[in-house]
Design a protein around this motif. Structure first.
Motif, PDB file in Angstrom:
ATOM      1  N   LYS A 399       0.845  -1.199   0.000  1.00 18.42           N
ATOM      2  CA  LYS A 399       0.000   0.000   0.000  1.00 18.42           C
ATOM      3  C   LYS A 399       0.875   1.242   0.000  1.00 18.42           C
ATOM      4  O   LYS A 399       1.971   1.249   0.559  1.00 18.42           O
ATOM      5  CB  LYS A 399      -0.903   0.016   1.240  1.00 18.42           C
ATOM      6  N   GLN A 400       0.355   2.316  -0.614  1.00 17.97           N
ATOM      7  CA  GLN A 400       1.079   3.583  -0.524  1.00 17.97           C
ATOM      8  C   GLN A 400       1.127   4.032   0.928  1.00 17.97           C
ATOM      9  O   GLN A 400       0.193   3.792   1.699  1.00 17.97           O
ATOM     10  CB  GLN A 400       0.393   4.659  -1.378  1.00 17.97           C
ATOM     11  N   ALA A 401       2.229   4.667   1.297  1.00 18.62           N
ATOM     12  CA  ALA A 401       2.395   5.117   2.668  1.00 18.62           C
ATOM     13  C   ALA A 401       1.357   6.173   3.017  1.00 18.62           C
ATOM     14  O   ALA A 401       1.014   7.030   2.199  1.00 18.62           O
ATOM     15  CB  ALA A 401       3.791   5.688   2.864  1.00 18.62           C
ATOM     16  N   ALA A 402       0.849   6.105   4.240  1.00 17.75           N
ATOM     17  CA  ALA A 402      -0.152   7.072   4.693  1.00 17.75           C
ATOM     18  C   ALA A 402       0.524   8.372   5.097  1.00 17.75           C
ATOM     19  O   ALA A 402       1.703   8.407   5.468  1.00 17.75           O
ATOM     20  CB  ALA A 402      -0.918   6.498   5.892  1.00 17.75           C
ATOM     21  N   PHE A 403      -0.207   9.461   4.975  1.00 18.15           N
ATOM     22  CA  PHE A 403       0.254  10.719   5.546  1.00 18.15           C
ATOM     23  C   PHE A 403      -0.971  11.502   6.004  1.00 18.15           C
ATOM     24  O   PHE A 403      -2.058  11.376   5.431  1.00 18.15           O
ATOM     25  CB  PHE A 403       1.100  11.538   4.553  1.00 18.15           C
ATOM     26  N   PRO A 404      -0.831  12.297   7.079  1.00 15.91           N
ATOM     27  CA  PRO A 404      -1.995  12.994   7.630  1.00 15.91           C
ATOM     28  C   PRO A 404      -2.450  14.137   6.740  1.00 15.91           C
ATOM     29  O   PRO A 404      -1.640  14.800   6.082  1.00 15.91           O
ATOM     30  CB  PRO A 404      -1.486  13.518   8.975  1.00 15.91           C
ATOM     31  N   VAL A 405      -3.744  14.377   6.683  1.00 12.78           N
ATOM     32  CA  VAL A 405      -4.311  15.546   6.010  1.00 12.78           C
ATOM     33  C   VAL A 405      -5.276  16.211   6.982  1.00 12.78           C
ATOM     34  O   VAL A 405      -5.868  15.572   7.841  1.00 12.78           O
ATOM     35  CB  VAL A 405      -5.051  15.166   4.702  1.00 12.78           C
ATOM     36  N   GLN A 406      -5.411  17.524   6.819  1.00 15.74           N
ATOM     37  CA  GLN A 406      -6.343  18.257   7.667  1.00 15.74           C
ATOM     38  C   GLN A 406      -6.742  19.538   6.960  1.00 15.74           C
ATOM     39  O   GLN A 406      -6.106  19.935   5.981  1.00 15.74           O
ATOM     40  CB  GLN A 406      -5.702  18.596   9.016  1.00 15.74           C
ATOM     41  N   GLY A 407      -7.803  20.177   7.440  1.00 17.40           N
ATOM     42  CA  GLY A 407      -8.231  21.444   6.869  1.00 17.40           C
ATOM     43  C   GLY A 407      -9.642  21.393   6.340  1.00 17.40           C
ATOM     44  O   GLY A 407     -10.327  20.373   6.395  1.00 17.40           O
ATOM     45  N   VAL A 408     -10.081  22.522   5.813  1.00 21.35           N
ATOM     46  CA  VAL A 408     -11.426  22.673   5.263  1.00 21.35           C
ATOM     47  C   VAL A 408     -11.377  22.434   3.764  1.00 21.35           C
ATOM     48  O   VAL A 408     -10.493  22.945   3.074  1.00 21.35           O
ATOM     49  CB  VAL A 408     -11.956  24.092   5.558  1.00 21.35           C
ATOM     50  N   ALA A 409     -12.305  21.637   3.242  1.00 23.38           N
ATOM     51  CA  ALA A 409     -12.388  21.429   1.805  1.00 23.38           C
ATOM     52  C   ALA A 409     -12.797  22.730   1.132  1.00 23.38           C
ATOM     53  O   ALA A 409     -13.888  23.252   1.378  1.00 23.38           O
ATOM     54  CB  ALA A 409     -13.394  20.319   1.485  1.00 23.38           C
ATOM     55  N   ASP A 410     -11.924  23.286   0.307  1.00 23.29           N
ATOM     56  CA  ASP A 410     -12.176  24.591  -0.306  1.00 23.29           C
ATOM     57  C   ASP A 410     -11.232  24.739  -1.494  1.00 23.29           C
ATOM     58  O   ASP A 410     -10.208  24.054  -1.584  1.00 23.29           O
ATOM     59  CB  ASP A 410     -11.915  25.704   0.724  1.00 23.29           C
ATOM     60  N   SER A 411     -11.569  25.621  -2.415  1.00 23.30           N
ATOM     61  CA  SER A 411     -10.645  25.989  -3.481  1.00 23.30           C
ATOM     62  C   SER A 411      -9.809  27.155  -2.955  1.00 23.30           C
ATOM     63  O   SER A 411     -10.251  28.297  -2.949  1.00 23.30           O
ATOM     64  CB  SER A 411     -11.397  26.371  -4.760  1.00 23.30           C
ATOM     65  N   VAL A 412      -8.603  26.831  -2.499  1.00 23.14           N
ATOM     66  CA  VAL A 412      -7.795  27.772  -1.724  1.00 23.14           C
ATOM     67  C   VAL A 412      -6.921  28.610  -2.646  1.00 23.14           C
ATOM     68  O   VAL A 412      -6.156  28.076  -3.459  1.00 23.14           O
ATOM     69  CB  VAL A 412      -6.918  27.016  -0.706  1.00 23.14           C
ATOM     70  N   SER A 413      -7.012  29.913  -2.508  1.00 22.26           N
ATOM     71  CA  SER A 413      -6.160  30.829  -3.264  1.00 22.26           C
ATOM     72  C   SER A 413      -4.756  30.838  -2.683  1.00 22.26           C
ATOM     73  O   SER A 413      -4.542  30.557  -1.510  1.00 22.26           O
ATOM     74  CB  SER A 413      -6.745  32.247  -3.220  1.00 22.26           C
ATOM     75  N   TYR A 414      -3.785  31.160  -3.518  1.00 20.59           N
ATOM     76  CA  TYR A 414      -2.411  31.285  -3.021  1.00 20.59           C
ATOM     77  C   TYR A 414      -1.825  32.630  -3.424  1.00 20.59           C
ATOM     78  O   TYR A 414      -0.640  32.764  -3.716  1.00 20.59           O
ATOM     79  CB  TYR A 414      -1.549  30.121  -3.512  1.00 20.59           C
ATOM     80  N   ASP A 415      -2.689  33.659  -3.451  1.00 19.70           N
ATOM     81  CA  ASP A 415      -2.232  34.997  -3.811  1.00 19.70           C
ATOM     82  C   ASP A 415      -1.219  35.547  -2.806  1.00 19.70           C
ATOM     83  O   ASP A 415      -0.417  36.429  -3.131  1.00 19.70           O
ATOM     84  CB  ASP A 415      -3.421  35.965  -3.896  1.00 19.70           C
ATOM     85  N   HIS A 416      -1.257  35.054  -1.586  1.00 22.26           N
ATOM     86  CA  HIS A 416      -0.386  35.578  -0.533  1.00 22.26           C
ATOM     87  C   HIS A 416       1.020  34.993  -0.589  1.00 22.26           C
ATOM     88  O   HIS A 416       1.907  35.431   0.148  1.00 22.26           O
ATOM     89  CB  HIS A 416      -0.993  35.246   0.836  1.00 22.26           C
ATOM     90  N   ILE A 417       1.252  34.026  -1.452  1.00 22.15           N
ATOM     91  CA  ILE A 417       2.528  33.316  -1.465  1.00 22.15           C
ATOM     92  C   ILE A 417       3.599  34.162  -2.157  1.00 22.15           C
ATOM     93  O   ILE A 417       3.329  34.901  -3.103  1.00 22.15           O
ATOM     94  CB  ILE A 417       2.350  31.951  -2.161  1.00 22.15           C
ATOM     95  N   ASP A 418       4.821  34.033  -1.687  1.00 22.45           N
ATOM     96  CA  ASP A 418       5.961  34.762  -2.239  1.00 22.45           C
ATOM     97  C   ASP A 418       6.379  34.141  -3.578  1.00 22.45           C
ATOM     98  O   ASP A 418       6.948  33.053  -3.616  1.00 22.45           O
ATOM     99  CB  ASP A 418       7.123  34.709  -1.233  1.00 22.45           C
ATOM    100  N   HIS A 419       6.091  34.858  -4.657  1.00 24.16           N
ATOM    101  CA  HIS A 419       6.465  34.380  -5.987  1.00 24.16           C
ATOM    102  C   HIS A 419       7.743  35.040  -6.498  1.00 24.16           C
ATOM    103  O   HIS A 419       8.140  34.789  -7.645  1.00 24.16           O
ATOM    104  CB  HIS A 419       5.348  34.676  -6.988  1.00 24.16           C
ATOM    105  N   TYR A 420       8.382  35.881  -5.700  1.00 31.30           N
ATOM    106  CA  TYR A 420       9.425  36.759  -6.222  1.00 31.30           C
ATOM    107  C   TYR A 420      10.826  36.475  -5.707  1.00 31.30           C
ATOM    108  O   TYR A 420      11.809  36.771  -6.399  1.00 31.30           O
ATOM    109  CB  TYR A 420       9.051  38.215  -5.925  1.00 31.30           C
ATOM    110  N   THR A 421      10.963  35.908  -4.512  1.00 29.50           N
ATOM    111  CA  THR A 421      12.296  35.724  -3.943  1.00 29.50           C
ATOM    112  C   THR A 421      13.163  34.817  -4.810  1.00 29.50           C
ATOM    113  O   THR A 421      14.312  35.160  -5.140  1.00 29.50           O
ATOM    114  CB  THR A 421      12.196  35.144  -2.518  1.00 29.50           C
ATOM    115  N   GLN A 422      12.642  33.666  -5.195  1.00 29.66           N
ATOM    116  CA  GLN A 422      13.470  32.729  -5.945  1.00 29.66           C
ATOM    117  C   GLN A 422      13.821  33.236  -7.345  1.00 29.66           C
ATOM    118  O   GLN A 422      14.982  33.108  -7.766  1.00 29.66           O
ATOM    119  CB  GLN A 422      12.805  31.348  -5.983  1.00 29.66           C
ATOM    120  N   PRO A 423      12.888  33.832  -8.125  1.00 32.30           N
ATOM    121  CA  PRO A 423      13.307  34.422  -9.406  1.00 32.30           C
ATOM    122  C   PRO A 423      14.337  35.531  -9.230  1.00 32.30           C
ATOM    123  O   PRO A 423      15.261  35.656 -10.038  1.00 32.30           O
ATOM    124  CB  PRO A 423      12.002  34.955  -9.990  1.00 32.30           C
ATOM    125  N   GLY A 424      14.184  36.328  -8.155  1.00 36.28           N
ATOM    126  CA  GLY A 424      15.167  37.374  -7.888  1.00 36.28           C
ATOM    127  C   GLY A 424      16.533  36.791  -7.580  1.00 36.28           C
ATOM    128  O   GLY A 424      17.565  37.279  -8.062  1.00 36.28           O
TER     129      GLY A 424
END
Length: 485
Positions: A399-424
């Motif tokens: 069987k594939q190894a288990a891993f924990p999941v948690q949270g609310v089922a939702d279509s979660v935005s990631y607008d707050h994520i840093d998209h600039y440090t690594q390209p810089g």
């Protein structure tokens, strides 16, 4: 080659009496429908092309092997990695991404890096690119992204407005776009580029302990790239340049090779690392997680038939073996479905049974029927499960190894994520000569865009990555960095 005469036959094995003239009613015709050989030839000819891949349509492939050079059994129970010195046969397909089957090899585009390991526990596919990141991090955006790389529905021309409109509205793409616009955007050959699994995967050992990993394949030929002017010249003179180079190198015994490494992250680090380790638009710093050598891939045999081996080869990141599991990477999760589904459409429901895709070990499934079922279809054996007749059954230890999941089922935005440090960081790591070429490639690629609004939006992203970067591209386009940045 034997000089013994071989009779031409029909596809059902009957000898053909005349392959030069169709059967007609008299010397001037018309042609008779009773000429089944003619009808069969025409019907088969009409079907000689399976639908080309929607992405990665143009590609080249080769056979080879993978040899383990370092003991990694404390991290994974994968059988093909079980012993130093163990060799596993492989098939590899390199490709461009956006172009059609007849497009040029030397365009500025990522290169597909798809590997099939024929292990003793079934096939394992590692389907990556020559870049460690990707343009988007969520599979729901993939069809729209690929549409921008294809042709305009009215003009049937490539559309820079669509390309840059999407990228400028998707800031997570900045890292990959910057790699694409760098010198590495046009590899000199398939042999002179690195390969990456790109996604985060999970390795699980025999005790059930797991780690997160990323794959790196370092070319032993060294990195070499093409200047845009030379790439354009080659595209016009020999659009199959990379395909030809790979074939000729192997044919003359100059076997290309790559060393495989992994980065290993303890499971608990995923909750505290400064970047989301499951975000395929980000890399893990090698200072934080150094490369660990695993083995060596060598390509030493060309295909005997391009269609049978390269065109019909099917790869999916969902083709897994015990000891290799997936991660919550959203892009990977979508690919687990999409790739197998693409093959069912393009090649057929039984694509895994084709010689190039068939595992070396025996297959025991309850799948039956479907188009092009060319084995014995399970014969008269039991065809359902569970059953009382000794049919194959699951093995819980795999069987594939288990891993924990948690949270609310939702279509979660990631607008707050840093998209600039690594390209810089990527911009600042380059020499001044490399930066100048990067800026020039950006300018030339964005110049055809008809709306300044799109250009300014992309410039704002570049400025956030590094102010000098944004200013230089703006200057090249004759624009000013937007004041609100």
């Amino acid at each position: 080659m034997s000089n013994e005469r071989k009779n031409l036959t029909t596809s059902w094995g009957a000898p053909v009496g005349d392959n030069q003239n169709s059967i007609t009613a008299g010397s001037r015709g018309p042609t008779l429908i009773q000429d089944v050989h003619l009808l069969e030839k025409l019907a088969h000819f009409n079907r000689e092309r399976v639908p080309e891949r929607v992405v990665h349509a143009k590609g080249a492939g080769a056979h080879g092997y993978f040899e383990v050079t370092n003991d990694v059994t404390k991290y994974t129970k994968a059988n093909f990695l079980s012993d130093v010195g163990k060799r596993t046969p492989m098939f590899v397909r390199f490709s461009t991404v956006a172009g059609e089957n007849g497009s040029a090899d030397t365009v500025r585009d990522p290169r597909g890096f798809a590997l099939k390991f024929y292990t003793e526990e079934g096939n394992y596919d590692l389907v990556g690119n020559n870049t460690p990141v990707f343009f988007i991090r969520d599979a729901i955006k993939f069809p729209d992204f690929i549409h921008t790389q294809k042709r305009h529905p009215q003009t049937h021309l490539k559309n820079p407005d669509a390309v840059w409109d999407f990228w400028s509205l998707s800031p997570e793409s900045l890292h990959q776009v910057t790699i694409l616009m760098s010198d590495r955007g046009i590899p000199a050959t398939f042999r002179h580029m690195h390969g990456f699994g790109s996604h985060t995967f999970k390795w699980t050992n025999a005790e059930g302990d797991g780690v997160w990993i990323k794959y790196h394949f370092k070319t032993e030929q060294g990195i070499q790239n093409l200047a845009p002017e030379l790439a354009a010249k080659i595209a016009g003179e020999n659009p199959d340049y990379h395909t030809e180079d790979l074939f000729n190198a192997i044919e003359k015994g100059d076997f290309p090779a790559w060393k495989m490494y992994v980065q290993i992250m303890p499971l608990e680090d995923a909750d505290t690392y400064r970047f989301d380790p499951f975000d395929v638009t980000k890399v893990w710093s090698q200072k934080d997680y150094p490369l660990i050598e695993v083995g060596r891939m060598v390509l030493n045999r060309n295909p005997e038939n391009y269609f049978a081996e390269v065109e019909q080869a099917t790869f999916s990141p969902g083709t897994l073996v015990p000891g290799v599991d997936v991660s919550p990477d959203k892009m990977l999760q979508g690919r687990l479905f999409a790739y197998h589904d693409a093959h069912r459409y393009r090649v057929g429901a039984n694509h895994q049974a084709l010689p190039i895709n068939r595992p070396k070990n025996e297959v025991h499934t309850y799948q039956r029927d479907g188009q092009m079922r060319f084995d014995n279809n399970g014969g008269g054996s039991v065809y359902y499960e569970p059953n009382s007749y000794g049919g194959p059954s699951e093995s819980a230890e795999n069987k594939q190894a288990a891993f924990p999941v948690q949270g609310v089922a939702d279509s979660v935005s990631y607008d707050h994520i840093d998209h600039y440090t690594q390209p810089g960081d990527l911009y600042r790591l380059q020499s001044e000569e490399e930066r100048a070429r990067l800026v020039q490639n950006y300018v030339e690629a964005m110049a055809p865009v008809t709306k300044d609004e799109i250009k300014l939006r992309q410039i704002a992203h570049l400025y956030k990555a590094d102010p000098e970067f944004g200013q230089r591209v703006a200057q090249g386009l004759g624009l000013q960095v937007p004041q609100h940045v």
